[in-house]
Each structure stands twice: as C-alpha cells, then as structure tokens.
Design a protein around this motif. Structure first.
Motif, mmCIF file in Angstrom:
data_model
loop_
_atom_site.group_PDB
_atom_site.id
_atom_site.type_symbol
_atom_site.label_atom_id
_atom_site.label_comp_id
_atom_site.label_asym_id
_atom_site.label_seq_id
_atom_site.Cartn_x
_atom_site.Cartn_y
_atom_site.Cartn_z
ATOM 1 N N GLU A 198 -58.258 32.567 36.567
ATOM 2 C CA GLU A 198 -59.297 32.081 35.655
ATOM 3 C C GLU A 198 -60.128 33.207 35.062
ATOM 4 O OE1 GLU A 198 -61.518 29.628 33.358
ATOM 5 O OE2 GLU A 198 -59.839 28.961 34.589
ATOM 6 N N LEU A 199 -60.436 34.220 35.858
ATOM 7 C CA LEU A 199 -61.360 35.274 35.431
ATOM 8 C C LEU A 199 -60.658 36.568 35.064
ATOM 9 C CD1 LEU A 199 -64.071 34.701 38.184
ATOM 10 C CD2 LEU A 199 -63.989 33.718 35.895
ATOM 11 N N GLU A 220 -57.928 21.373 36.318
ATOM 12 C CA GLU A 220 -57.662 20.284 35.379
ATOM 13 C C GLU A 220 -57.814 20.748 33.944
ATOM 14 O OE1 GLU A 220 -58.826 15.567 34.768
ATOM 15 O OE2 GLU A 220 -60.098 16.864 35.986
ATOM 16 N N VAL A 221 -58.863 21.518 33.679
ATOM 17 C CA VAL A 221 -59.068 22.043 32.332
ATOM 18 C C VAL A 221 -57.922 22.976 31.947
ATOM 19 C CG1 VAL A 221 -60.543 23.499 30.913
ATOM 20 C CG2 VAL A 221 -61.564 21.788 32.403
ATOM 21 N N ALA A 222 -57.400 23.703 32.940
ATOM 22 C CA ALA A 222 -56.290 24.624 32.684
ATOM 23 C C ALA A 222 -54.944 23.916 32.601
ATOM 24 C CB ALA A 222 -56.244 25.685 33.778
ATOM 25 N N LYS A 223 -54.941 22.603 32.801
ATOM 26 C CA LYS A 223 -53.706 21.811 32.803
ATOM 27 C C LYS A 223 -52.786 22.203 33.957
ATOM 28 C CE LYS A 223 -55.095 19.683 29.122
ATOM 29 N NZ LYS A 223 -55.660 18.329 29.235
ATOM 30 N N ALA A 224 -53.385 22.600 35.068
ATOM 31 C CA ALA A 224 -52.624 22.907 36.275
ATOM 32 C C ALA A 224 -52.713 21.718 37.220
ATOM 33 C CB ALA A 224 -53.168 24.166 36.942
ATOM 34 N N SER A 225 -51.767 21.628 38.145
ATOM 35 C CA SER A 225 -51.757 20.499 39.080
ATOM 36 C C SER A 225 -52.957 20.567 40.016
ATOM 37 C CB SER A 225 -50.464 20.509 39.901
ATOM 38 O OG SER A 225 -50.382 21.690 40.687
ATOM 39 N N LEU A 226 -53.391 19.412 40.494
ATOM 40 C CA LEU A 226 -54.579 19.352 41.336
ATOM 41 C C LEU A 226 -54.218 19.582 42.797
ATOM 42 C CD1 LEU A 226 -56.409 16.294 39.731
ATOM 43 C CD2 LEU A 226 -56.355 18.707 39.015
ATOM 44 N N GLU A 268 -48.581 28.138 36.930
ATOM 45 C CA GLU A 268 -47.657 27.020 36.739
ATOM 46 C C GLU A 268 -47.226 26.978 35.272
ATOM 47 O OE1 GLU A 268 -49.548 23.454 38.048
ATOM 48 O OE2 GLU A 268 -49.746 24.122 40.125
ATOM 49 N N ALA A 269 -46.066 26.366 35.033
ATOM 50 C CA ALA A 269 -45.542 26.325 33.666
ATOM 51 C C ALA A 269 -46.505 25.655 32.691
ATOM 52 C CB ALA A 269 -44.195 25.600 33.659
ATOM 53 N N SER A 270 -47.260 24.667 33.172
ATOM 54 C CA SER A 270 -48.165 23.919 32.291
ATOM 55 C C SER A 270 -49.530 24.582 32.120
ATOM 56 C CB SER A 270 -48.370 22.512 32.857
ATOM 57 O OG SER A 270 -48.976 22.587 34.156
#
Length: 456
Positions: free
Chosen positions: A403-404, A374-380, A305-307
């Motif tokens: 993530e990995l 959430e830590v990655a600033k991605a939507s839930l 995602e962009a965020s």
C-alpha cells in the motif's frame, strides 16, 4: 586641567558611542527583518507558509527523504551507481559516510523547518489577535516541528532538541538529546496541535495540517515506540472519522490516488507542489521516474494478487518508465505532484497493527485491514486465514509494503519491525540509523558523543 580634559574626552566618546549605537540600531526601511516581520497576524501567516515551504525542498520530501526512506530499503535499485559521485548508491549499499551530502542536506533541511517553526512559536503568544487563529497558527507550527523531529530521530536516533531560536554561539553548545526525549517532545507537540487545529480547512486553504493529521501522526509515533495501547485510541479517533465520512469505501483507490492526489479524500496530509512559474514545483525525476534506467522498482509483482489495482501503480510503466503511482502531469520534467505523508489507508493499517499487538482476534483489526484491501480489489482476510497474532502481524507488514510503496516509509518499517537482519543479512545493525553529518559535528564546540556508534 589634565583630569578635566580626560573627562571631556570620555564624555565625548560616550556621546559618540551612544549616537553610533542609535544609528546602528535603525531598522531597514525598505525590507523586513525578524524583529519587524513577525509582529502581527499577517507576518505570522507569512512565516507559517515558510514552514510548509521547508518541507517541499529537495532536502526533504522533494528528493532526499525518498532516497533515505526507500532506496535504502528493498523497493528500489539504483541502476546508475556512479551518478552524483555515487552518493545515492552509498545509501543503497550501506557504505555511506558522514561526508555524504544527501545526509547533510536532510539534516539541514529538517532543522531549517524546526528553526522556522520555533520563530512562529516564539512570536505568536506575544501578538494580539484572534485566539482561534493564533491557536491554529501555533498548532500548524507544532505539527511541522513534530514531523521534522520524527524524521530526524528516525534517521539519526539521538539528535539535538532545539525548541527556541538560537544564536550561533548557542547552537555551538548543543548536545544530542536521547531518542526517547525527542519522541516525548513530538508527542507533546502533536497532542497540543490536535487540540488547536480544525478537522478541516476551506478549499482555499486545503493542504494545511488538521487535527486528524496531528492525531494520526501521533498514533504513528506511538507505534514506533511500541506503545500500542496508546496508539489504539489515537488512531481510532481518525478511523471513526474515516468511516463516518466513508472516505475509503466509496471510490476505488485508482480514481483517488495518485491521479487526483490534491483532491483525494484518502490523503490526510501531503506536502504540496504547484506548477505555473511560481517555483513551487517538484522535479518529476525525483518521483522515481526510471529515466535512462536510473531507478528500477524492485517490488516483486508476485506479492500482489492478480486483481490488486495497486500492482500496476508500482510497475515500470509509462514514458521513460515512470511508475504509475507518481505519474502526475508534468511540463519540462516539472510537476505539481504532491507527496503524501499520511493517508487514511495507512491509519487503517496502523490501527489494525495496534489492535493486533494489544490482543489477537479483534474484529476491528480485521475490519481495518480489509478496508484497505477492499479498496485495492484484493481478497479479504479472515481469522481462518490468519490464525495467530504472528500471522496477522506478517499480513499487516506485507500490506504496508504494498500500500505504501515508494512513499518513503519502507526503510523505516524494516527497522522498526526488526526485519533488517532477515532482509539484509550481513549488514551491521549500527547502520539502522545514519551517521551524523561531519559538517554539523565540525560546528559543535564539544564533539564528544556526537557521532553514532560504528561510524568514524
């Protein structure tokens, strides 16, 4: 008279032989041997450091495991196929043979770690010392041995299960244990290590294996065996600790990993490196630095995602195209950048996966998945978005890739989740594991059944 003379000669020879034996058995006075080094706590601690040191080498986390676990997958492209006589490119394009020296190095590197751990585990019970410290030493050796065998069976399937120090002749008699037998030993070692190890170490000893590292790796092993019901309680132990200490949800990932890997609370266990002229560094090029376009990161940016703050970490950025994820300070292409083996984020994703495989719709599964996002600033994610077990499974698999990325897990994930045929159509499935190095087979007396099916 003749008989008497012969008796004297025999006695003389016996005396001479005895004297020579005593002379030859003298131990060096200016250096240590295996017999003289591992006989007290100091010797054991020194030997234990050599077990950790085995993980650092180019044969393992310094280089080769990255090639075998990432370049083989779909996260990277080798843009210099002729480099090193093409041995790295062989791994990428599924043309490796049993003569490939990367495979040989990884095999030897893992068994070097096993050998050093076996020495510790053989000597420690015989030494008089604090039982607490002794158990901590044994626990660390069992953790490293378990990690080594976990990697060995993921790479080659059936491998020799060596649990004691062997002579050369004993080693020539080895046969291959089944993957199931190897996994059971890994489980046994990690179960015992989790009991013997502390939950944390003083700052001066930071980087040693903890009970959380052993328990988290145990959960991962259960997931590889698809024993999700056993994985859940193991992973929950670590997840509970994570939430209790608010490790993940207090500081954005960009500030804790990778730039401060040595102090990041996200890292449960990492192979550590150090600059400063002590020969404990790692080559920066081995961290996927795109030096002269040797490596190209192949993770589509559209997957993020962009965020998502992880997006920039695996883009081609920085001097020489070094990925931000491993953009650690370096001097003369040498860096102290640690290599994460197990992180809190992965434990959360494994917990989410295990819960979903046990039964879809568990609120804790969504909570664990969303903690990472959430830590990655991605939507839930919500149940309205992931409406079935299959959809949740797909979401977890994708999250693991994002993530990995570049942490030597992608290829193994592709294999264990049965995605190999879809991602690499036309590649025969026997290549889900690697050929056993020929140099190892050459040293075995009975070579029957030593090579993996499909390889010459």
């Amino acid at each position: 008279m003749k008989t008497y003379i012969i008796s004297i000669l025999i006695c003389g020879l016996m005396i001479t032989a005895t004297s020579c034996k005593k002379f030859l058995d003298l131990k060096p006075l200016d250096s240590y041997t295996e017999d003289t080094f591992y006989n007290d706590e100091k010797g054991l601690q020194g030997g234990l450091i050599s077990c950790y040191d085995a993980l650092q080498t180019d044969s393992l986390y310094g280089n080769h495991l990255l090639t075998l676990g990432e370049l083989r997958g779909d996260n990277l492209i080798d843009n210099d196929p002729g480099s090193g006589a093409g041995v790295r490119n062989q791994i990428e394009v599924f043309s490796e043979t049993s003569a490939n020296n990367i495979l040989t190095g990884a095999w030897i590197g893992n068994y070097r770690a096993v050998y050093r751990c076996n020495i510790i585990l053989d000597r420690a019970p015989k030494i008089s010392m604090s039982e607490t410290i002794k158990n901590q030493i044994i626990g660390q050796a069992k953790f490293i041995r378990a990690l080594s065998y976990f990697n060995l069976t993921r790479l080659w399937g059936n491998v020799p299960l060596v649990l004691k120090v062997q002579s050369t002749e004993e080693a020539r008699q080895n046969s291959r244990a089944t993957a199931a037998q190897v996994y059971q030993q890994v489980i046994d070692d990690l179960t015992d290590a989790a009991v013997k190890l502390p939950t944390s170490w003083p700052d001066a000893q930071r980087g040693r294996a903890t009970s959380y590292a052993a328990t988290g790796l145990l959960g991962k092993v259960y997931i590889y065996q698809k024993k999700f019901d056993l994985a859940v309680p193991a992973l929950k132990t670590v997840v509970t600790a994570i939430y209790a200490k608010t490790i993940l949800d207090t500081v954005p990932q960009a500030k804790t990993f990778p730039n401060n890997l040595k102090t990041s609370k996200d890292v449960i266990f990492a192979v550590q490196y150090l600059l400063g002229g002590v020969k404990e560094f790692v080559n920066q090029d081995n961290r996927y630095r795109n030096n002269n376009n040797t490596n190209i990161i192949n993770i589509p940016q559209s997957l993020f995602e962009a965020s998502d703050n992880r997006k920039a970490l695996v883009a081609i950025t920085g001097t020489g195209g070094r990925p931000g994820k491993f953009n650690a300070p370096q001097v003369n292409n040498e860096t102290s950048g640690d290599f994460p083996v197990l992180r809190c984020a992965e434990v959360l994703l494994m917990y989410a996966e295990a819960l979903n495989e046990t039964a879809y719709g568990n609120a804790e599964a969504f909570k664990a998945l969303n903690a990472v996002r959430e830590v990655a600033k991605a939507s839930l994610k919500t149940p309205a978005m992931l409406t079935s077990q299959a959809e949740f499974r797909t979401a977890v698999y994708l999250e693991r890739r994002l993530e990995l990325a570049l942490e030597a897990d992608r290829w193994f994930d592709i294999v264990r989740t049965n995605q190999m045929t879809a991602i690499f159509p036309g590649i025969p499935t026997f290549r889900s594991i690697y050929p056993v190095p020929q140099v190892e087979i050459d040293n075995i007396n009975n070579k029957n059944g030593w090579q993996n099916t499909g390889y010459n």
